[in-house]
Design a protein around this motif. Structure first.
Motif, PDB file in Angstrom:
ATOM      1  N   THR A  50      15.749  16.209  13.991  1.00 55.27           N
ATOM      2  CA  THR A  50      16.314  15.239  13.047  1.00 55.27           C
ATOM      3  C   THR A  50      17.738  14.888  13.453  1.00 55.27           C
ATOM      4  O   THR A  50      18.543  15.778  13.749  1.00 55.27           O
ATOM      5  N   LEU A  51      18.031  13.605  13.458  1.00 50.73           N
ATOM      6  CA  LEU A  51      19.361  13.101  13.771  1.00 50.73           C
ATOM      7  C   LEU A  51      19.877  12.277  12.595  1.00 50.73           C
ATOM      8  O   LEU A  51      19.102  11.613  11.909  1.00 50.73           O
ATOM      9  N   THR A  52      21.172  12.338  12.379  1.00 50.22           N
ATOM     10  CA  THR A  52      21.799  11.522  11.345  1.00 50.22           C
ATOM     11  C   THR A  52      22.402  10.267  11.967  1.00 50.22           C
ATOM     12  O   THR A  52      23.161  10.356  12.945  1.00 50.22           O
ATOM     13  N   ILE A  53      22.076   9.115  11.402  1.00 50.62           N
ATOM     14  CA  ILE A  53      22.591   7.838  11.887  1.00 50.62           C
ATOM     15  C   ILE A  53      23.424   7.194  10.774  1.00 50.62           C
ATOM     16  O   ILE A  53      22.957   7.087   9.635  1.00 50.62           O
ATOM     17  N   GLU A  54      24.635   6.815  11.117  1.00 49.11           N
ATOM     18  CA  GLU A  54      25.481   6.112  10.154  1.00 49.11           C
ATOM     19  C   GLU A  54      25.683   4.667  10.617  1.00 49.11           C
ATOM     20  O   GLU A  54      26.142   4.429  11.739  1.00 49.11           O
ATOM     21  N   VAL A  55      25.349   3.737   9.753  1.00 52.89           N
ATOM     22  CA  VAL A  55      25.502   2.311  10.047  1.00 52.89           C
ATOM     23  C   VAL A  55      26.640   1.757   9.194  1.00 52.89           C
ATOM     24  O   VAL A  55      26.624   1.878   7.968  1.00 52.89           O
ATOM     25  N   PHE A  56      27.631   1.163   9.865  1.00 51.98           N
ATOM     26  CA  PHE A  56      28.810   0.665   9.159  1.00 51.98           C
ATOM     27  C   PHE A  56      28.629  -0.798   8.782  1.00 51.98           C
ATOM     28  O   PHE A  56      27.876  -1.547   9.411  1.00 51.98           O
ATOM     29  N   GLU A  57      29.363  -1.186   7.756  1.00 50.09           N
ATOM     30  CA  GLU A  57      29.281  -2.561   7.278  1.00 50.09           C
ATOM     31  C   GLU A  57      30.114  -3.483   8.155  1.00 50.09           C
ATOM     32  O   GLU A  57      31.256  -3.171   8.502  1.00 50.09           O
ATOM     33  N   THR A  58      29.539  -4.618   8.512  1.00 51.78           N
ATOM     34  CA  THR A  58      30.260  -5.619   9.284  1.00 51.78           C
ATOM     35  C   THR A  58      31.169  -6.420   8.359  1.00 51.78           C
ATOM     36  O   THR A  58      30.812  -6.722   7.220  1.00 51.78           O
ATOM     37  N   SER A  59      32.370  -6.755   8.870  1.00 54.26           N
ATOM     38  CA  SER A  59      33.292  -7.553   8.075  1.00 54.26           C
ATOM     39  C   SER A  59      32.741  -8.952   7.856  1.00 54.26           C
ATOM     40  O   SER A  59      31.866  -9.423   8.589  1.00 54.26           O
ATOM     41  N   SER A  60      33.284  -9.618   6.845  1.00 56.74           N
ATOM     42  CA  SER A  60      32.881 -11.009   6.597  1.00 56.74           C
ATOM     43  C   SER A  60      33.265 -11.871   7.793  1.00 56.74           C
ATOM     44  O   SER A  60      34.286 -11.624   8.440  1.00 56.74           O
ATOM     45  N   PRO A  61      32.478 -12.889   8.102  1.00 56.02           N
ATOM     46  CA  PRO A  61      32.813 -13.763   9.234  1.00 56.02           C
ATOM     47  C   PRO A  61      34.184 -14.400   9.046  1.00 56.02           C
ATOM     48  O   PRO A  61      34.542 -14.803   7.936  1.00 56.02           O
ATOM     49  N   PRO A  62      34.988 -14.493  10.112  1.00 56.39           N
ATOM     50  CA  PRO A  62      36.299 -15.129  10.001  1.00 56.39           C
ATOM     51  C   PRO A  62      36.157 -16.603   9.615  1.00 56.39           C
ATOM     52  O   PRO A  62      35.212 -17.276  10.018  1.00 56.39           O
ATOM     53  N   VAL A  63      37.112 -17.079   8.835  1.00 55.57           N
ATOM     54  CA  VAL A  63      37.166 -18.488   8.437  1.00 55.57           C
ATOM     55  C   VAL A  63      38.409 -19.112   9.073  1.00 55.57           C
ATOM     56  O   VAL A  63      39.530 -18.619   8.871  1.00 55.57           O
ATOM     57  N   LEU A  64      38.220 -20.183   9.836  1.00 52.37           N
ATOM     58  CA  LEU A  64      39.317 -20.811  10.573  1.00 52.37           C
ATOM     59  C   LEU A  64      39.772 -22.103   9.912  1.00 52.37           C
ATOM     60  O   LEU A  64      38.981 -22.822   9.298  1.00 52.37           O
ATOM     61  N   SER A  65      41.061 -22.384  10.047  1.00 52.07           N
ATOM     62  CA  SER A  65      41.611 -23.671   9.627  1.00 52.07           C
ATOM     63  C   SER A  65      42.605 -24.129  10.686  1.00 52.07           C
ATOM     64  O   SER A  65      43.191 -23.304  11.408  1.00 52.07           O
TER      65      SER A  65
END
Length: 217
Positions: A50-65
């Protein structure tokens, strides 16, 4: 791996693969902590890991102006991230700066810009491409006595599909690319407008010209 064995891969108790193989692909699309269990049965022998896998949350997509006064691109929601700026698909700047100067020798480099951020967990996300179109124009003079001659120059950075038109205050010059000579014979204020557009974006700039009557003593 024994081809005659019975292999089962499960994630959090749910079977995801049942072939004895040294590797397999499986996409986990939600952040969290998961237990990956691998079991193999060969005859009367059973083994599992058994292995433990941690999946991290991706940041919101950048918004450009784009700021047409400073000629800078800005990320509106970037923080605590490594930032990579791309111009027409080529990496041009990699830093922690949420702003990018688009000018070269005083002329905005028109084209497609994109930003990719990478957070502290190594998760990357990309902005939508932003096409920048910024007209640039010079005038030989902005005022004088009638008849007043002025030379208007289009210095806009040319990209594929770019079309510019010039309104001199007297007439419109379509497909304006380089220089035009305009003679103002009547006194008054005039507004010169350069409009440039592509299928993805458009912009315009204006300059004022004042023509005076020649006073005869």
């Amino acid at each position: 791996f024994n081809a005659d064995g019975l292999c089962v891969y499960t994630i959090d108790g749910v079977e995801v693969y049942d072939v004895c193989s040294s590797q397999f692909d499986y996409i986990i699309d939600s952040p969290g902590v998961y237990e990956l269990n691998y079991s193999i049965v060969i005859g009367n022998s059973v083994a599992d890991t058994t292995l433990t896998i941690e999946v991290f949350e991706t940041s919101s997509p950048p918004v450009l102006s784009y700021d047409d006064s400073s000629h800078e691109l800005n990320c509106l929601n970037c923080s605590d991230a490594n930032i990579a700026w791309y111009f027409n698909g080529v990496l041009v700047n990699q830093s922690e700066s949420a702003s990018l100067d688009t000018e070269l020798d005083g002329i905005t480099q028109n084209g497609s810009y994109q930003l990719i951020t990478t957070n502290a967990f190594g998760c990357s996300t990309a902005s939508e491409p932003l096409v920048v179109v910024q007209p640039h124009m010079t005038l030989s003079s902005t005022g004088g006595c009638a008849p007043f001659t002025v030379y208007l120059n289009n210095l806009t950075d040319t990209i594929s599909g770019l079309i510019c038109s010039l309104n001199t205050g007297l007439s419109t010059v379509e497909n304006f690319t380089e220089q035009v000579e305009v003679v103002y014979t009547t006194a008054g204020p005039y507004t010169v407008t350069l409009n440039c557009n592509t299928p993805e974006a458009s912009a315009e700039i204006s300059e004022s010209i004042t023509v005076f009557n020649l006073e005869v003593p």
